[in-house]
Each structure stands twice: as structure tokens, then as C-alpha cells.
Design a protein around this motif. Structure first.
Motif, PDB file in Angstrom:
ATOM      1  N   SER A  98      13.070   3.225   6.520  1.00 33.46           N
ATOM      2  CA  SER A  98      11.863   2.415   6.659  1.00 33.46           C
ATOM      3  C   SER A  98      11.006   2.550   5.404  1.00 33.46           C
ATOM      4  CB  SER A  98      11.071   2.826   7.896  1.00 33.46           C
ATOM      5  OG  SER A  98      10.609   4.161   7.782  1.00 33.46           O
ATOM      6  N   SER A 100       7.304   1.844   3.288  1.00 33.96           N
ATOM      7  CA  SER A 100       5.880   1.557   3.334  1.00 33.96           C
ATOM      8  C   SER A 100       5.611   0.273   2.566  1.00 33.96           C
ATOM      9  CB  SER A 100       5.089   2.707   2.707  1.00 33.96           C
ATOM     10  OG  SER A 100       5.369   2.782   1.312  1.00 33.96           O
ATOM     11  N   SER A 102       4.587  -2.113  -0.263  1.00 35.32           N
ATOM     12  CA  SER A 102       4.645  -1.929  -1.707  1.00 35.32           C
ATOM     13  C   SER A 102       3.293  -2.229  -2.340  1.00 35.32           C
ATOM     14  CB  SER A 102       5.713  -2.854  -2.295  1.00 35.32           C
ATOM     15  OG  SER A 102       5.772  -2.737  -3.694  1.00 35.32           O
ATOM     16  N   ALA A 112       6.561   1.961  -3.644  1.00 37.26           N
ATOM     17  CA  ALA A 112       6.620   2.096  -2.182  1.00 37.26           C
ATOM     18  C   ALA A 112       7.231   3.449  -1.850  1.00 37.26           C
ATOM     19  CB  ALA A 112       7.439   0.966  -1.578  1.00 37.26           C
ATOM     20  N   LYS A 113       7.273   3.772  -0.567  1.00 36.92           N
ATOM     21  CA  LYS A 113       7.917   5.001  -0.114  1.00 36.92           C
ATOM     22  C   LYS A 113       8.956   4.665   0.947  1.00 36.92           C
ATOM     23  CE  LYS A 113       4.389   8.543  -0.939  1.00 36.92           C
ATOM     24  NZ  LYS A 113       3.550   9.588  -0.295  1.00 36.92           N
ATOM     25  N   ARG A 115      11.562   6.410   3.938  1.00 34.94           N
ATOM     26  CA  ARG A 115      11.874   7.599   4.750  1.00 34.94           C
ATOM     27  C   ARG A 115      13.344   7.964   4.606  1.00 34.94           C
ATOM     28  NH1 ARG A 115       8.580  10.417   7.245  1.00 34.94           N
ATOM     29  NH2 ARG A 115       6.476   9.644   7.674  1.00 34.94           N
ATOM     30  N   GLU A 407       9.752  11.576   2.748  1.00 41.22           N
ATOM     31  CA  GLU A 407       9.638  10.308   2.029  1.00 41.22           C
ATOM     32  C   GLU A 407       9.978  10.493   0.555  1.00 41.22           C
ATOM     33  OE1 GLU A 407       6.274   7.573   4.069  1.00 41.22           O
ATOM     34  OE2 GLU A 407       5.511   9.370   3.073  1.00 41.22           O
TER      35      GLU A 407
END
Length: 419
Positions: A98, A100, A102, A112-113, A115, A407
């Protein structure tokens, strides 16, 4: 591998080797495996319960206390609940991969990060065989390999449950080493496990304070701690006393040998004279042993005077400490001094006071007008929990699959270079 041949060093190396295989599984693949685990739990019910019966008999023969025996027990209803929890985990969104939202930096790069799994997780726990399946299912859902070291009192149960998971893995041609249950309870194996930081990425101890302190002090691997569950119920001067009594009864007497059971009752002095006689009748009905402060002692004819030890105590029994406090600020001060960061409850109809309690109380779970028994991964929407972290790094409170990931930054450019 037989007990005589078992090597924790080799097992950890094998887990590390297969961890990337599990990390790359897609949501549908993991879901299908977990649904197969649930089915295996149902199909192998007789074998699992027979293994548990051996553990229960050994526990009784060795004089294990009632709370520990309750934790150890598996019956058809508990086994079905375990299967249903695995199905819930199977059907939850996959945390792995998933992203995050951007963000565009001033340089123009997109940041972005994502998982990602942690890798190999070791779980060290006592007595409760359900942890074997909960932990294995959550770690697998999060794309991790897991090594499980249960207590000797649950060894037969744990090995029987492991066979359910291994059968499901085999049906999809996945390696057994994704889930390893240590077949030998020898303490020396656990001691060696705690040194294997080259193969194991995280250790989660779950059990008594002695176990958790030992693991925290001796591990070379990062540890997520779950210390005492000293849970408080504060009954505010604006509480609905019938609600308060029901919440107290459920939190203290429904199941005493669990970490989300109540251990201390705090009562605002403004309603003590009205509320405590009702509490006394409730406790008498359930044979709850009371340790009372000086102000509350007259309301409990059979009570013992509370000592400093009682405010720290996690009784895990039909036993509770009772204290009358001047107001909510005094209750918060008591919780700040003696709380364990697990779960704290306020009963009140005063909205702003409830909001203040939520803001100020430093605990992983804070509840308003609800039983502490809801402080559980399944009840809070996680399907199950691998434990309740009372430390704040990197998780706080009940830990589901998302808590078993970390992350990484993902940066996208179109030939960008730094000025």
C-alpha cells in the motif's frame, strides 16, 4: 525435524531464506492460504483438542493455577472462534504494497511511502495456544516468516496447530519454514534465539512480566514490549451508575486471566456513598476479593486494606483494588503513576470531561463508557492481534497485520538531479 535434531540457528536461517518468498505473495494468494488454514482447523478439530487435553492434564497435574488453565484451554467453541478470526484476517485489505499519497517536492521529485514486510518475526509467549494461530496468520498476512516459541505447558497444542498451518501451506506448494513452531521448550533455545540478529528482525514477547523483562534485557534483536495489563476503571461523578456497574462486572468478572481485565476501580468521592454499596453487592455475588483504600474500606466488610503493592498489581484473578479519589484529575494522576499503558476506562455522561480524559491519559487504548474487555484486536477490527504493545516504538496498542510491516520511501523522477 525432531526435537533431538532441532537447531534454532538453522531454523532462523531457513526462515530468513523463505521470507522473500512470502513477501512476494499477492493478496489473493495469501487470502487463499489463510482460508485453507481456517478449514484445516475445522477438519483437524479432534486432533487439536486431543493434543490440548494432554496439555490440560499435565497442567492440572503440575498445579497450574486456574487463570493459566483457562488461557490454555481449547474447546470446540474456541477453536471455531480461532478459525473465524483467521477468515477475518484473510479477507482484510493487504497492508503490503500500500502506498501513501505522493507529494511533489520543490525539486520536482515525487515522494511516497510503501508498506513492506519486516522479514522474520520471533514470537515468544506463554500458555495460550491460540497465539500460535493468531501470530502465524497475522505475520503471514503481513508477508513475514515467523518463528513461534510457546511455553512448555502448551507444547502439544502448539504443535497440533502448527500442523494445520503447514497443511495449508503445503496445499499451495509453499515452504513449511514460513511458520516454525519450536518443538523443544528448553530455555537454552530461547536464549540462543535472542542472539540471532542476523536472521531475525523483531522479537515480540507475550506473557508474564518476568518473561518480557528477560527478553528485553537479553535480546540483541529489537523487541516490542507488552508489560502488565494494569487496567483502570474510573467512575466519574456524572456517570450513569447502572452503566458503570455493568462495565465493572464485565471488565472484572467475565474472564479474569486476560490482560484486558480490570485490576483497579477508581471512584469519584462525590458518588462513592451511592455507588460503592452496589459495588459491594456485585463483588459479593462473584466472590471478588477486594483491596480497599481507607475511604472505601468501610463499604467492604471482607476487604483488606490496600497497600502500595495493590496499586501496581495485575491480579489476573477474582481480585481488585478500589480507591476513592477527589475528582477526575486525581484519577488521572493515579493512572499516570500506576498505569501500565494498556487500557483505561472512564464512565461519564459529561462530554467535555470524557474528551479531557481521552486527551490526557497516556495509554494505548482509552475508552469512554465501554468495557475494558473490548481492548482486543478482534474487537477493534484487526481480526486478531499478535499482542498489545505498551511501548510506543514502533506500535502502540493491539497489533494487527499492518503493525507487522514498515515503510520505505519511493522516489520518482524524470531524470532529476540535485542542484
Amino acid at each position: 525435524m525432531s526435537t533431538a535434531e532441532f537447531s534454532i540457528s538453522l531454523a532462523a536461517q531457513q526462515a530468513k531464506k523463505v521470507a522473500p518468498v512470502i513477501a512476494q505473495l499477492q493478496h489473493k494468494e495469501k487470502r487463499n492460504v489463510l482460508l485453507a488454514v481456517a478449514e484445516q482447523l475445522r477438519e483437524r478439530e479432534e486432533a487439536v483438542l486431543s493434543a490440548n487435553a494432554i496439555d490440560m492434564q499435565n497442567a492440572k497435574d503440575s498445579g497450574l493455577d486456574a487463570a493459566m488453565c483457562d488461557r490454555l484451554l481449547l474447546d470446540p467453541q474456541r477453536l471455531e472462534s480461532l478459525a473465524q478470526a483467521v477468515e477475518v484476517i484473510a479477507n482484510q485489505p493487504d497492508p503490503v504494497g500500500s502506498m501513501s499519497a505522493s507529494e511533489t517536492m520543490a525539486s520536482g521529485i515525487q515522494v511516497a511511502k510503501m508498506r513492506i514486510p519486516l522479514g522474520v518475526i520471533a514470537m515468544i509467549y506463554e500458555s495460550r495456544p491460540n497465539v500460535t494461530i493468531d501470530a502465524a496468520a497475522l505475520c503471514f498476512k503481513a508477508g513475514n516468516a515467523v518463528i513461534l516459541r510457546g511455553g512448555k505447558e502448551a507444547l502439544h497444542s502448539n504443535l497440533a496447530l502448527a500442523e494445520c498451518f503447514h497443511a495449508a501451506l503445503a496445499s499451495f506448494d509453499l515452504p513449511d519454514q514460513a511458520v516454525t513452531v519450536i518443538p523443544d521448550p528448553d530455555r537454552a533455545i530461547m536464549n540462543e534465539l535472542l542472539t540471532l540478529n542476523d536472521s531475525i528482525d523483531l522479537v515480540i514477547p507475550r506473557g508474564g512480566e518476568g518473561l518480557i523483562r528477560f527478553v528485553s534485557e537479553h535480546s540483541r534483536i529489537p523487541v516490542i514490549q507488552h508489560f502488565n495489563g494494569v487496567c483502570h476503571l474510573f467512575v466519574d461523578r456524572d456517570a450513569d451508575l447502572s452503566k458503570a456497574l455493568n462495565i465493572l462486572e464485565n471488565g472484572k468478572t467475565q474472564r479474569v486471566g486476560v490482560c484486558n481485565a480490570l485490576e483497579t476501580l477508581l471512584v469519584d468521592k462525590a458518588i462513592a456513598a451511592e455507588f460503592l454499596p452496589r459495588v459491594q453487592a456485585l463483588f459479593a455475588q462473584h466472590s471478588v476479593r477486594v483491596h480497599a483504600c481507607e475511604q472505601s474500606l468501610p463499604y467492604f466488610p471482607e476487604a483488606e486494606a490496600a497497600t502500595e503493592h495493590d496499586w501496581h498489581a495485575e491480579y489476573l484473578a477474582m481480585e481488585i483494588a478500589v480507591r476513592v479519589v477527589d475528582d477526575m484529575q486525581a484519577a488521572i494522576a493515579h493512572i499516570s503513576t500506576y498505569g501500565s499503558g494498556h487500557t483505561e476506562v472512564i464512565v461519564t455522561e459529561h462530554l467535555s470531561r470524557a474528551q479531557q480524559f481521552i486527551r490526557v491519559v497516556d495509554s494505548s487504548v482509552v475508552m469512554v463508557n465501554a468495557s475494558s474487555r473490548f481492548s482486543d484486536g478482534g474487537e477493534l477490527g484487526l481480526g486478531a492481534e499478535i499482542g498489545i504493545s505498551t511501548s510506543k516504538l514502533h506500535a502502540y496498542g493491539p497489533m494487527g497485520a499492518a503493525s507487522l510491516t514498515t515503510e520505505k520511501f519511493v522516489v520518482t523522477g524524470s531524470g532529476h538531479i540535485r542542484a
